[in-house]
Each structure stands twice: as structure tokens, then as C-alpha cells.
Write a protein that holds these residues in place. Sequence first.
Motif, PDB file in Angstrom:
ATOM      1  N   LEU A  19       0.818  -1.209   0.000  1.00  0.00           N
ATOM      2  CA  LEU A  19       0.000   0.000   0.000  1.00  0.00           C
ATOM      3  C   LEU A  19       0.854   1.263   0.000  1.00  0.00           C
ATOM      4  CD1 LEU A  19      -3.101   1.171   0.850  1.00  0.00           C
ATOM      5  CD2 LEU A  19      -1.811   1.670   2.919  1.00  0.00           C
ATOM      6  N   ALA A  21       0.749   4.742   0.954  1.00  0.00           N
ATOM      7  CA  ALA A  21      -0.125   5.581   1.776  1.00  0.00           C
ATOM      8  C   ALA A  21       0.015   7.054   1.410  1.00  0.00           C
ATOM      9  CB  ALA A  21       0.178   5.373   3.250  1.00  0.00           C
ATOM     10  N   ALA A  43      -6.809   9.573   3.890  1.00  0.00           N
ATOM     11  CA  ALA A  43      -6.072  10.235   2.807  1.00  0.00           C
ATOM     12  C   ALA A  43      -4.558  10.212   3.025  1.00  0.00           C
ATOM     13  CB  ALA A  43      -6.540  11.687   2.658  1.00  0.00           C
ATOM     14  N   GLY A  44      -4.136  10.031   4.280  1.00  0.00           N
ATOM     15  CA  GLY A  44      -2.705   9.984   4.562  1.00  0.00           C
ATOM     16  C   GLY A  44      -2.192  11.131   5.413  1.00  0.00           C
ATOM     17  N   TYR A  56       7.552   7.249  11.415  1.00  0.00           N
ATOM     18  CA  TYR A  56       7.779   6.393  10.243  1.00  0.00           C
ATOM     19  C   TYR A  56       8.912   6.984   9.418  1.00  0.00           C
ATOM     20  CZ  TYR A  56       2.996   4.640  11.047  1.00  0.00           C
ATOM     21  OH  TYR A  56       1.856   4.116  11.580  1.00  0.00           O
ATOM     22  N   GLN A  88      -3.697  12.390  17.147  1.00  0.00           N
ATOM     23  CA  GLN A  88      -5.124  12.208  16.852  1.00  0.00           C
ATOM     24  C   GLN A  88      -5.794  11.459  18.012  1.00  0.00           C
ATOM     25  OE1 GLN A  88      -5.728  10.683  12.943  1.00  0.00           O
ATOM     26  NE2 GLN A  88      -7.931  10.450  13.181  1.00  0.00           N
ATOM     27  N   GLU A 180      -5.927  16.983  14.387  1.00  0.00           N
ATOM     28  CA  GLU A 180      -7.343  17.096  14.750  1.00  0.00           C
ATOM     29  C   GLU A 180      -7.552  17.684  16.154  1.00  0.00           C
ATOM     30  OE1 GLU A 180      -9.957  14.028  13.525  1.00  0.00           O
ATOM     31  OE2 GLU A 180      -8.701  13.389  11.865  1.00  0.00           O
ATOM     32  N   HIS A 213     -10.825  18.196  10.483  1.00  0.00           N
ATOM     33  CA  HIS A 213     -12.025  17.962   9.665  1.00  0.00           C
ATOM     34  C   HIS A 213     -13.044  19.097   9.840  1.00  0.00           C
ATOM     35  CE1 HIS A 213     -11.122  13.997   8.056  1.00  0.00           C
ATOM     36  NE2 HIS A 213     -10.666  13.632   9.246  1.00  0.00           N
TER      37      HIS A 213
HETATM   38  N1  LIG Z   1       1.471   1.595  10.136  1.00  0.00           N
HETATM   39  C1  LIG Z   1       0.672   1.395   9.082  1.00  0.00           C
HETATM   40  N2  LIG Z   1       0.653   0.229   8.438  1.00  0.00           N
HETATM   41  C2  LIG Z   1      -0.148   0.021   7.366  1.00  0.00           C
HETATM   42  N3  LIG Z   1      -0.972   0.950   6.857  1.00  0.00           N
HETATM   43  C3  LIG Z   1      -0.995   2.152   7.460  1.00  0.00           C
HETATM   44  C4  LIG Z   1      -0.195   2.446   8.593  1.00  0.00           C
HETATM   45  N4  LIG Z   1      -0.420   3.733   8.977  1.00  0.00           N
HETATM   46  C5  LIG Z   1      -1.347   4.214   8.114  1.00  0.00           C
HETATM   47  N5  LIG Z   1      -1.690   3.255   7.200  1.00  0.00           N
HETATM   48  C6  LIG Z   1      -2.633   3.419   6.099  1.00  0.00           C
HETATM   49  O1  LIG Z   1      -2.326   4.616   5.426  1.00  0.00           O
HETATM   50  C7  LIG Z   1      -3.516   5.258   4.971  1.00  0.00           C
HETATM   51  C8  LIG Z   1      -3.561   6.662   5.487  1.00  0.00           C
HETATM   52  O2  LIG Z   1      -3.830   6.653   6.893  1.00  0.00           O
HETATM   53  P1  LIG Z   1      -3.807   7.968   7.777  1.00  0.00           P
HETATM   54  O3  LIG Z   1      -4.038   7.537   9.177  1.00  0.00           O
HETATM   55  O4  LIG Z   1      -2.592   8.726   7.485  1.00  0.00           O
HETATM   56  O5  LIG Z   1      -5.088   8.750   7.231  1.00  0.00           O
HETATM   57  P2  LIG Z   1      -5.704  10.127   7.698  1.00  0.00           P
HETATM   58  O6  LIG Z   1      -5.756  11.005   6.501  1.00  0.00           O
HETATM   59  O7  LIG Z   1      -5.022  10.631   8.907  1.00  0.00           O
HETATM   60  O8  LIG Z   1      -7.218   9.702   8.047  1.00  0.00           O
HETATM   61  P3  LIG Z   1      -8.209  10.191   9.215  1.00  0.00           P
HETATM   62  O9  LIG Z   1      -8.826  11.455   8.738  1.00  0.00           O
HETATM   63  O10 LIG Z   1      -9.219   9.082   9.289  1.00  0.00           O
HETATM   64  O11 LIG Z   1      -7.416  10.333  10.460  1.00  0.00           O
HETATM   65  C9  LIG Z   1      -4.676   4.381   5.416  1.00  0.00           C
HETATM   66  O12 LIG Z   1      -5.029   3.543   4.352  1.00  0.00           O
HETATM   67  C10 LIG Z   1      -4.078   3.618   6.569  1.00  0.00           C
HETATM   68  O13 LIG Z   1      -4.740   2.386   6.736  1.00  0.00           O
END
Ligand SMILES: Nc1ncnc2c1ncn2[C@@H]1O[C@H](COP(=O)(O)OP(=O)(O)OP(=O)(O)O)[C@@H](O)[C@H]1O
Length: 255
Positions: A19, A21, A43-44, A56, A88, A180, A213
Amino acid sequence: MSREHILKVRGLGIDFGGLTAVNGLDLDVYEGEIVGLIGPNGAGKTTVFNMLTHVYKPSRGEIIFCGENIASKNIVETNKAGIARTFQNIRLFNNLSVLDNVRIGYHNTITYSPLTAVLRLPAFRKQEKEITEKSMELLKILGLGDQAEVIAGNLPYGAQRRLEIARALASGPKLLLLDEPAAGMNPQETGDLMDMIRFVRDHFKISVLLIEHDMKLVMGICERITVLNYGMLLAEGTPEDIQNNPEVIKAYLGE
Ligand SMILES: Nc1ncnc2c1ncn2[C@@H]1O[C@H](COP(=O)(O)OP(=O)(O)OP(=O)(O)O)[C@@H](O)[C@H]1O
Ligand SMILES: [Mg+2]
């Protein structure tokens, strides 16, 4: 007006197994700015914060902070360089007092030696007193001045989020990352939080990058906004640009 970069991200990306991300992200934060990072769930956005703070390791790209490539630094070094964050999912020492949670945030500024601390020499007592005073000042700014002795875990949700900001500020950052900050707050609390974020930026002369959000907060305090979608940059611009961008409306705001 010439503006100095505090943060310059180029081509940032990370893969988790198969994936991707985040991919090819460019992001700019200039000195003294409040910048929003928005986008649909997943979205990441948080992953970007995790790369900026080296929770990371990025798979690709550059993170230039205050003119220096910080890609090889670890979590502690990144914090010392001047990036602090909130989470978060709130992370506090729930069994400690509100005051002690902030005092802990000062740990990387301490200059006395461990021996000085063990012997409780004057240098230790002086610095501990200063830390308590500065911590109280931060608590007052975040509207928690009269709750210093409360156990952190007993604070209402919105107050816990503000305490996390106070703790992050204790490390003396140049860039504050807020994930957030208004989540779970009512409109009154969110309004107060907006004033506090602006005050903190002006008072400490720092920059703020925030994920949120709540569009009232984002559009109300961010000078520029970056929109992420499926880990990629969808748009970048002023709140007005973003609100009128058809791609953004389709992917996010119009949902
Ligand atoms: N440690 C990890 N291992 C595998 N996938 C991950 C990991 N961390 C994040 N992801 C994936 O990366 C993508 C982005 O996640 P992220 O938490 O950054 O989203 P976000 O934009 O903060 O969402 P939200 O608004 O729900 O908080 C998602 O598909 C999540 O499942
Ligand atoms: Mg997130």
C-alpha cells in the motif's frame, strides 16, 4: 514580502507493504504561518505527521526543516530540532497531574547533570522552579491555569486536547503539528481553541501545521491549505481557492 521556509517537503512518500499511503507530496510552511492539511478519512494526513516526526521513515522524498535535511534524524532529534506535535488519539500521562504532564514536556531543555538532580543542588532546584513557572504560564495560555493539580485522565476531552498542546509547546518548537485539535469539541470550545492557536502562533512566533475535519476552524484560521486525497496532493492554496476548487469539492468538501 519575502518569506522564509520553515518546512519544505518535496516528493515525500511511504509504502506499507503493497500500500502506497502517501506519494509525491510537496508541502510548504513559511515562518509564522498557520497551514491546514485536510482530506478525506484515510487520505494519509496522520501518516504525513508520522513522517515529519520520524515515527515512520519515509520511503522517498526530502524533509527540509529550517534549511536542513532532517531525513536521517530520529524522533528525539526531530523534537530537539524544533518540531513538536499532538496526536489524533490523545496521548497523555493519565495518572499524572495536568502540571506534571507539561513539566515532562520540558525534559529536553534541562541542562543540569543527573548528579546535580540526585543531590538536589541549587542548580537543580532553580531549574525545576523555572520549569514549574513556565509550565503554569503555558497552562494559563491554554485555559487550564486553574486545573494544574487535576489528574489529566479526569479532564474533559476538549481540555485534554488543550493540555496536549501545552505539553507540545513545552519543548520550545519552531513548528507545531496539531492532529485534529478540535475533534470532540463543541462549537464554543472550537471557537476558543481557534483564538488560542492564533495567540500561541503570535506569542511564541512559531508556525503551525494542522490537520482538521472541522471546516469552520480550517477556513477560519489557516492562511494556506494543502489538500490530500489518496495520499497525493489534490490542491494547495488559500481558503478561498480551496473552497472554490471543483476537484476539492468533488473529492471532499461536497461529500
Ligand atoms: N502503520 C501502518 N501500516 C499500514 N498501513 C498504514 C499504517 N499507517 C497508516 N496506514 C494506512 O495509510 C492510509 C492513510 O492513513 P492515515 O491515518 O494517514 O489517514 P488520515 O488522513 O489521517 O485519516 P483520518 O482522517 O481518518 O485520520 C490508510 O489507508 C491507513 O490504513
Ligand atoms: Mg488521521
